[in-house]
Scaffold this motif. Sequence first.
Motif, PDB file in Angstrom:
ATOM      1  N   MET A  53       0.825  -1.207   0.000  1.00  0.00           N
ATOM      2  CA  MET A  53       0.000   0.000   0.000  1.00  0.00           C
ATOM      3  C   MET A  53       0.866   1.266   0.000  1.00  0.00           C
ATOM      4  O   MET A  53       0.516   2.270  -0.627  1.00  0.00           O
ATOM      5  CB  MET A  53      -0.929   0.007   1.213  1.00  0.00           C
ATOM      6  CG  MET A  53      -1.989  -1.093   1.220  1.00  0.00           C
ATOM      7  SD  MET A  53      -3.098  -1.083  -0.209  1.00  0.00           S
ATOM      8  CE  MET A  53      -2.383  -2.408  -1.202  1.00  0.00           C
ATOM      9  N   LEU A  54       2.006   1.221   0.685  1.00  0.00           N
ATOM     10  CA  LEU A  54       2.932   2.351   0.665  1.00  0.00           C
ATOM     11  C   LEU A  54       3.490   2.562  -0.745  1.00  0.00           C
ATOM     12  O   LEU A  54       3.585   3.690  -1.228  1.00  0.00           O
ATOM     13  CB  LEU A  54       4.078   2.108   1.651  1.00  0.00           C
ATOM     14  CG  LEU A  54       3.735   2.266   3.131  1.00  0.00           C
ATOM     15  CD1 LEU A  54       4.845   1.685   3.993  1.00  0.00           C
ATOM     16  CD2 LEU A  54       3.506   3.735   3.487  1.00  0.00           C
ATOM     17  N   MET A  55       3.838   1.471  -1.415  1.00  0.00           N
ATOM     18  CA  MET A  55       4.377   1.567  -2.770  1.00  0.00           C
ATOM     19  C   MET A  55       3.338   2.140  -3.736  1.00  0.00           C
ATOM     20  O   MET A  55       3.683   2.812  -4.707  1.00  0.00           O
ATOM     21  CB  MET A  55       4.820   0.188  -3.268  1.00  0.00           C
ATOM     22  CG  MET A  55       6.038  -0.366  -2.588  1.00  0.00           C
ATOM     23  SD  MET A  55       6.462  -1.981  -3.309  1.00  0.00           S
ATOM     24  CE  MET A  55       7.885  -2.436  -2.314  1.00  0.00           C
ATOM     25  N   GLY A  56       2.074   1.875  -3.467  1.00  0.00           N
ATOM     26  CA  GLY A  56       1.006   2.365  -4.325  1.00  0.00           C
ATOM     27  C   GLY A  56       0.464   3.720  -3.918  1.00  0.00           C
ATOM     28  O   GLY A  56      -0.477   4.224  -4.537  1.00  0.00           O
ATOM     29  N   GLY A  57       1.034   4.311  -2.870  1.00  0.00           N
ATOM     30  CA  GLY A  57       0.541   5.601  -2.416  1.00  0.00           C
ATOM     31  C   GLY A  57      -0.832   5.530  -1.778  1.00  0.00           C
ATOM     32  O   GLY A  57      -1.512   6.548  -1.638  1.00  0.00           O
ATOM     33  N   LEU A  58      -1.236   4.332  -1.366  1.00  0.00           N
ATOM     34  CA  LEU A  58      -2.533   4.168  -0.698  1.00  0.00           C
ATOM     35  C   LEU A  58      -2.409   4.344   0.810  1.00  0.00           C
ATOM     36  O   LEU A  58      -3.411   4.505   1.506  1.00  0.00           O
ATOM     37  CB  LEU A  58      -3.113   2.786  -1.024  1.00  0.00           C
ATOM     38  CG  LEU A  58      -3.499   2.603  -2.497  1.00  0.00           C
ATOM     39  CD1 LEU A  58      -3.703   1.132  -2.811  1.00  0.00           C
ATOM     40  CD2 LEU A  58      -4.757   3.393  -2.822  1.00  0.00           C
ATOM     41  N   GLU A  59      -1.194   4.281   1.312  1.00  0.00           N
ATOM     42  CA  GLU A  59      -0.857   4.643   2.687  1.00  0.00           C
ATOM     43  C   GLU A  59       0.238   5.686   2.612  1.00  0.00           C
ATOM     44  O   GLU A  59       1.112   5.628   1.736  1.00  0.00           O
ATOM     45  CB  GLU A  59      -0.346   3.430   3.485  1.00  0.00           C
ATOM     46  CG  GLU A  59      -1.408   2.448   3.929  1.00  0.00           C
ATOM     47  CD  GLU A  59      -2.177   2.912   5.159  1.00  0.00           C
ATOM     48  OE1 GLU A  59      -1.948   4.053   5.620  1.00  0.00           O
ATOM     49  OE2 GLU A  59      -3.005   2.138   5.653  1.00  0.00           O
ATOM     50  N   GLN A  60       0.214   6.632   3.525  1.00  0.00           N
ATOM     51  CA  GLN A  60       1.232   7.680   3.562  1.00  0.00           C
ATOM     52  C   GLN A  60       2.318   7.269   4.547  1.00  0.00           C
ATOM     53  O   GLN A  60       2.033   6.944   5.702  1.00  0.00           O
ATOM     54  CB  GLN A  60       0.618   9.010   3.990  1.00  0.00           C
ATOM     55  CG  GLN A  60       1.553  10.201   3.900  1.00  0.00           C
ATOM     56  CD  GLN A  60       1.883  10.592   2.467  1.00  0.00           C
ATOM     57  OE1 GLN A  60       1.048  10.455   1.578  1.00  0.00           O
ATOM     58  NE2 GLN A  60       3.091  11.070   2.234  1.00  0.00           N
ATOM     59  N   ALA A  61       3.570   7.251   4.104  1.00  0.00           N
ATOM     60  CA  ALA A  61       4.676   6.869   4.977  1.00  0.00           C
ATOM     61  C   ALA A  61       4.804   7.855   6.133  1.00  0.00           C
ATOM     62  O   ALA A  61       4.624   9.067   5.967  1.00  0.00           O
ATOM     63  CB  ALA A  61       5.973   6.815   4.181  1.00  0.00           C
ATOM     64  N   SER A  62       5.123   7.334   7.314  1.00  0.00           N
ATOM     65  CA  SER A  62       5.339   8.197   8.478  1.00  0.00           C
ATOM     66  C   SER A  62       6.722   8.815   8.456  1.00  0.00           C
ATOM     67  O   SER A  62       6.954   9.873   9.046  1.00  0.00           O
ATOM     68  CB  SER A  62       5.158   7.373   9.768  1.00  0.00           C
ATOM     69  OG  SER A  62       3.886   6.754   9.788  1.00  0.00           O
ATOM     70  N   ALA A  63       7.662   8.132   7.786  1.00  0.00           N
ATOM     71  CA  ALA A  63       9.027   8.646   7.644  1.00  0.00           C
ATOM     72  C   ALA A  63       9.664   7.940   6.459  1.00  0.00           C
ATOM     73  O   ALA A  63       9.189   6.901   5.997  1.00  0.00           O
ATOM     74  CB  ALA A  63       9.842   8.393   8.920  1.00  0.00           C
TER      75      ALA A  63
END
Length: 232
Positions: A53-63
């Motif tokens: 999901m992080l790779m797809g921009g569906l979750e926003q990374a915290s750092a």
Amino acid sequence: MADSIIDLNDVRLVLSGNAGPIEIIKGISLSVGRGESIGLVGPSGSGKSSLLMLMGGLEQASAGRILALGHDLTAMDEDALARFRRQNMGIVFQSFHLIPTMTALENVAVPLELSGAPDAFARAAEELDAVGLSARMDHYPAQLSGGEQQRVALARAVVGRPAILLADEPTGNLDGATGATIMDLLFGLRDRHGATLILVTHAPELADRCDRIIRLQDGRIAGAETSRKVAE
């Protein structure tokens, strides 16, 4: 990695839980090459789907920082991420996420219509034919089997000719034989369109079809190896 299409640098994901903040992804750095297929494996709760999901921009990374096709996903707002996904990514989930009030053809055409493609329905029909559903284009999701619905989802994911194809347990809701057919179609579509594929799976035989296997454990990369397919 030379000619990488996705680069993660010390990426972390922290989510709020009842007991306070929970660190889901704990400092992952990873490069994925253009045209490469990656299998993300590991026990439940290891962070596989969250990483996808992080790779797809569906979750926003915290750092940390995530680059996809040279674009910094961690610097984009939700609207920019949605536009980037529509133009560059295809995503297949375990649940099919079809629009129940639309036919198979209309479901597949949606991303093209959003992009303003004048030939949206012709291209959608072509992709449905490629997954063996030319006779089911006018059927609604409720009139299709689980395997047929996932075929529609696959056609929708690739209809925009994405550079990156993300798949999160795409056979998880299907029986063994149907799941094997879906995986054949997924890899066939990947080869047809030349997309980079990142696949989350619990099945070793599916991971072995990828070029490289990344093993996750407790939110970290526990190991990486070339699959047996490539080694042979």
